[in-house]
Design a protein around this motif. Structure first.
Motif, PDB file in Angstrom:
ATOM      1  N   VAL A   1       0.857  -1.189   0.000  1.00  0.00           N
ATOM      2  CA  VAL A   1       0.000   0.000   0.000  1.00  0.00           C
ATOM      3  C   VAL A   1       0.892   1.237   0.000  1.00  0.00           C
ATOM      4  CG1 VAL A   1      -1.852   1.242   1.190  1.00  0.00           C
ATOM      5  CG2 VAL A   1      -1.739  -1.255   1.333  1.00  0.00           C
ATOM      6  N   PHE A   2       0.545   2.235  -0.810  1.00  0.00           N
ATOM      7  CA  PHE A   2       1.362   3.447  -0.852  1.00  0.00           C
ATOM      8  C   PHE A   2       0.551   4.645  -1.333  1.00  0.00           C
ATOM      9  CE2 PHE A   2       1.864   1.136  -4.816  1.00  0.00           C
ATOM     10  CZ  PHE A   2       1.747   2.106  -5.806  1.00  0.00           C
ATOM     11  N   LEU A   3       1.038   5.825  -0.987  1.00  0.00           N
ATOM     12  CA  LEU A   3       0.454   7.074  -1.467  1.00  0.00           C
ATOM     13  C   LEU A   3       1.064   7.360  -2.835  1.00  0.00           C
ATOM     14  CD1 LEU A   3      -1.431   9.430  -0.517  1.00  0.00           C
ATOM     15  CD2 LEU A   3       0.665  10.668   0.057  1.00  0.00           C
ATOM     16  N   ASP A   4       0.229   7.376  -3.859  1.00  0.00           N
ATOM     17  CA  ASP A   4       0.720   7.494  -5.239  1.00  0.00           C
ATOM     18  C   ASP A   4       0.820   8.971  -5.626  1.00  0.00           C
ATOM     19  OD1 ASP A   4       1.555   6.785  -7.755  1.00  0.00           O
ATOM     20  OD2 ASP A   4      -0.443   6.270  -8.489  1.00  0.00           O
TER      21      ASP A   4
ATOM     22  N   LEU B   1       4.927   2.081  -6.860  1.00  0.00           N
ATOM     23  CA  LEU B   1       5.663   2.687  -5.753  1.00  0.00           C
ATOM     24  C   LEU B   1       6.973   3.289  -6.239  1.00  0.00           C
ATOM     25  CD1 LEU B   1       5.992   3.203  -2.714  1.00  0.00           C
ATOM     26  CD2 LEU B   1       6.989   0.906  -2.527  1.00  0.00           C
ATOM     27  N   ASP B   2       7.175   4.562  -5.914  1.00  0.00           N
ATOM     28  CA  ASP B   2       8.402   5.267  -6.272  1.00  0.00           C
ATOM     29  C   ASP B   2       9.072   5.806  -5.014  1.00  0.00           C
ATOM     30  OD1 ASP B   2       8.187   5.173  -9.239  1.00  0.00           O
ATOM     31  OD2 ASP B   2       6.374   6.338  -8.871  1.00  0.00           O
ATOM     32  N   ALA B   3      10.336   6.174  -5.140  1.00  0.00           N
ATOM     33  CA  ALA B   3      11.093   6.716  -4.016  1.00  0.00           C
ATOM     34  C   ALA B   3      10.381   7.937  -3.440  1.00  0.00           C
ATOM     35  CB  ALA B   3      12.498   7.093  -4.473  1.00  0.00           C
ATOM     36  N   GLY B   4      10.312   7.994  -2.119  1.00  0.00           N
ATOM     37  CA  GLY B   4       9.713   9.139  -1.445  1.00  0.00           C
ATOM     38  C   GLY B   4       8.220   9.016  -1.193  1.00  0.00           C
ATOM     39  N   GLU B   5       7.597   7.953  -1.680  1.00  0.00           N
ATOM     40  CA  GLU B   5       6.162   7.771  -1.450  1.00  0.00           C
ATOM     41  C   GLU B   5       5.956   6.900  -0.206  1.00  0.00           C
ATOM     42  OE1 GLU B   5       4.470   8.154  -6.020  1.00  0.00           O
ATOM     43  OE2 GLU B   5       4.836   6.142  -5.213  1.00  0.00           O
ATOM     44  N   PRO B   6       5.182   7.386   0.776  1.00  0.00           N
ATOM     45  CA  PRO B   6       4.930   6.590   1.983  1.00  0.00           C
ATOM     46  C   PRO B   6       4.315   5.242   1.619  1.00  0.00           C
ATOM     47  CG  PRO B   6       4.112   8.838   2.241  1.00  0.00           C
ATOM     48  CD  PRO B   6       4.477   8.680   0.797  1.00  0.00           C
TER      49      PRO B   6
ATOM     50  N   ALA C   1      -2.445  -9.151   8.884  1.00  0.00           N
ATOM     51  CA  ALA C   1      -3.203 -10.389   8.707  1.00  0.00           C
ATOM     52  C   ALA C   1      -4.687 -10.146   8.473  1.00  0.00           C
ATOM     53  CB  ALA C   1      -3.012 -11.292   9.923  1.00  0.00           C
ATOM     54  N   ASN C   2      -5.174  -8.958   8.813  1.00  0.00           N
ATOM     55  CA  ASN C   2      -6.584  -8.621   8.609  1.00  0.00           C
ATOM     56  C   ASN C   2      -6.798  -7.688   7.420  1.00  0.00           C
ATOM     57  OD1 ASN C   2      -7.531 -10.066  10.979  1.00  0.00           O
ATOM     58  ND2 ASN C   2      -6.566  -8.434  12.178  1.00  0.00           N
ATOM     59  N   GLY C   3      -5.760  -7.505   6.620  1.00  0.00           N
ATOM     60  CA  GLY C   3      -5.872  -6.613   5.473  1.00  0.00           C
ATOM     61  C   GLY C   3      -5.783  -5.146   5.830  1.00  0.00           C
ATOM     62  N   ALA C   4      -5.434  -4.840   7.083  1.00  0.00           N
ATOM     63  CA  ALA C   4      -5.397  -3.450   7.543  1.00  0.00           C
ATOM     64  C   ALA C   4      -4.040  -2.813   7.269  1.00  0.00           C
ATOM     65  CB  ALA C   4      -5.708  -3.383   9.032  1.00  0.00           C
ATOM     66  N   TYR C   5      -4.045  -1.498   7.151  1.00  0.00           N
ATOM     67  CA  TYR C   5      -2.810  -0.755   6.905  1.00  0.00           C
ATOM     68  C   TYR C   5      -2.899   0.611   7.570  1.00  0.00           C
ATOM     69  CZ  TYR C   5      -5.444   2.163   3.656  1.00  0.00           C
ATOM     70  OH  TYR C   5      -6.361   3.036   3.128  1.00  0.00           O
ATOM     71  N   THR C   6      -1.737   1.214   7.799  1.00  0.00           N
ATOM     72  CA  THR C   6      -1.652   2.598   8.258  1.00  0.00           C
ATOM     73  C   THR C   6      -0.477   3.256   7.552  1.00  0.00           C
ATOM     74  OG1 THR C   6      -2.578   2.116  10.447  1.00  0.00           O
ATOM     75  CG2 THR C   6      -1.304   4.148  10.218  1.00  0.00           C
ATOM     76  N   LEU C   7      -0.728   4.407   6.953  1.00  0.00           N
ATOM     77  CA  LEU C   7       0.314   5.199   6.309  1.00  0.00           C
ATOM     78  C   LEU C   7       0.515   6.490   7.094  1.00  0.00           C
ATOM     79  CD1 LEU C   7      -0.708   4.966   2.528  1.00  0.00           C
ATOM     80  CD2 LEU C   7       1.251   3.842   3.601  1.00  0.00           C
ATOM     81  N   SER C   8       1.769   6.890   7.266  1.00  0.00           N
ATOM     82  CA  SER C   8       2.081   8.181   7.873  1.00  0.00           C
ATOM     83  C   SER C   8       2.294   9.185   6.745  1.00  0.00           C
ATOM     84  CB  SER C   8       3.341   8.080   8.740  1.00  0.00           C
ATOM     85  OG  SER C   8       3.117   7.225   9.842  1.00  0.00           O
ATOM     86  N   ILE C   9       1.391  10.156   6.646  1.00  0.00           N
ATOM     87  CA  ILE C   9       1.359  11.055   5.498  1.00  0.00           C
ATOM     88  C   ILE C   9       1.467  12.508   5.945  1.00  0.00           C
ATOM     89  CG2 ILE C   9      -0.115  11.871   3.601  1.00  0.00           C
ATOM     90  CD1 ILE C   9      -1.281   9.105   3.387  1.00  0.00           C
ATOM     91  N   ASP C  10       2.174  13.301   5.176  1.00  0.00           N
ATOM     92  CA  ASP C  10       2.221  14.741   5.402  1.00  0.00           C
ATOM     93  C   ASP C  10       0.789  15.277   5.374  1.00  0.00           C
ATOM     94  OD1 ASP C  10       2.368  17.578   4.971  1.00  0.00           O
ATOM     95  OD2 ASP C  10       4.403  17.347   4.220  1.00  0.00           O
ATOM     96  N   PRO C  11       0.378  16.040   6.382  1.00  0.00           N
ATOM     97  CA  PRO C  11      -1.007  16.546   6.410  1.00  0.00           C
ATOM     98  C   PRO C  11      -1.414  17.256   5.126  1.00  0.00           C
ATOM     99  CG  PRO C  11       0.102  17.021   8.480  1.00  0.00           C
ATOM    100  CD  PRO C  11       1.151  16.473   7.563  1.00  0.00           C
ATOM    101  N   ALA C  12      -0.467  17.924   4.475  1.00  0.00           N
ATOM    102  CA  ALA C  12      -0.782  18.649   3.242  1.00  0.00           C
ATOM    103  C   ALA C  12      -1.113  17.709   2.091  1.00  0.00           C
ATOM    104  CB  ALA C  12       0.391  19.550   2.855  1.00  0.00           C
TER     105      ALA C  12
END
Length: 280
Positions: free
Chosen positions: A45-48, A55-60, A66-77
């Motif tokens: 999973v990534f912020l495109d 997925l490219d360099a610099g993308e969170p 196991a439950n298909g869950a994810y968390t991304l840390s993203i710049d608020p902007a």
């Protein structure tokens, strides 16, 4: 004495300026959700941020649990500015519906307008189709795209078309409808995986072919829904005809193609023929 005071004043100004320039940025926003056909374990999973579906360099980025869950840390902007993409990886990602690794890789995503740091961000074949509707129709709003999808699936007005249909199929007001949505999503994912060899090359995504594929799925959503309603699977006459026609269409496109509005066609049930039309 005046020289000493002057020097101290300059040092004080320099110190304050240095403190001002080293201020910390705003804390990252935690964007969470789940990825599903059925819930998908060990999907990427990534912020495109450049919209190329890979997925490219610099993308969170992260992997689902196991439950298909994810968390991304993203710049608020960046929240709500870029779409989130998920990749089900052949022989690595586990589909919790079957307990087996997916036999083919495929790409899922969610529209940028739907990304939030305050609610769960569910990524599925349905959210992927919503994103592609918006890409093909720049003037369309997310609400309008959801209404269009709701009508294609013949679902009641109150249903959340970006919601977690796996959880919704277990309990609640629209349990039966979410079960049907889940089954339609399974067949959408089956079609997407079947075209993996034409759409993906390792981690690279042929965007023109991907969008053409999604356009064809979009145009045939009522027929896919009917296929599910009749209790038919991926090996039905209609689905086999659709897979064959999609392979012919995608195979006739350039092997390397860039960003484009995708076009699709609506297949006439029982004929295996697809009439060309732009996605609307």
């Amino acid at each position: 004495m005046r020289k000493i005071i002057g020097v101290l004043g300059l040092l004080s100004v320099a110190f304050m300026a240095g403190c001002g320039s080293s201020g910390s940025s705003a804390p990252a926003t935690q964007v969470s959700g789940a990825v599903a056909d059925g819930y998908l374990q060990n999907a990427q999973v990534f912020l495109d941020k450049n919209g190329n579906y890979q997925l490219d360099a610099g993308e969170p980025s992260t992997m689902t649990d196991a439950n298909g869950a994810y968390t991304l840390s993203i710049d608020p902007a960046d929240v709500g500015k870029y779409p989130i993409v998920a990749v089900a990886i052949k022989d690595q990602t586990i589909d919790k519906d079957t307990g087996l690794a997916v036999p083919n890789s495929y790409v899922l995503c969610t529209p940028a307008a739907g990304v939030s740091g305050t609610v769960s961000n569910f990524i599925s074949p349905m959210s992927t189709l919503l994103r592609e509707k918006l890409e093909a129709n720049p003037g369309m709003t997310l609400a309008e795209a959801m209404t269009q999808l709701r009508n294609q699936l013949n679902m009641p007005v109150g249903m959340n078309m970006t919601g977690d249909y796996v959880a919704g199929s277990m309990a609640g007001q629209y349990q039966q409808q979410y079960q049907e949505m889940h089954q339609v999503a399974q067949q959408m994912a089956g079609l997407m995986g079947a075209e993996s060899g034409l759409v993906m090359n390792g981690n690279n995504v042929n965007m023109g072919r991907f969008r053409s594929m999604m356009g064809q799925i979009n145009q045939n959503m009522p027929q896919i829904t009917d296929n599910v309603g009749q209790g038919l699977g991926m090996s039905s006459t209609f689905m086999n005809s659709m897979k064959t026609q999609m392979q012919t269409t995608l195979g006739g496109m350039p092997a390397a193609s860039g960003f484009m509005n995708y076009s699709g066609g609506r297949m006439t049930p029982g004929t295996g023929m697809m009439s060309g039309s732009a996605m609307r």
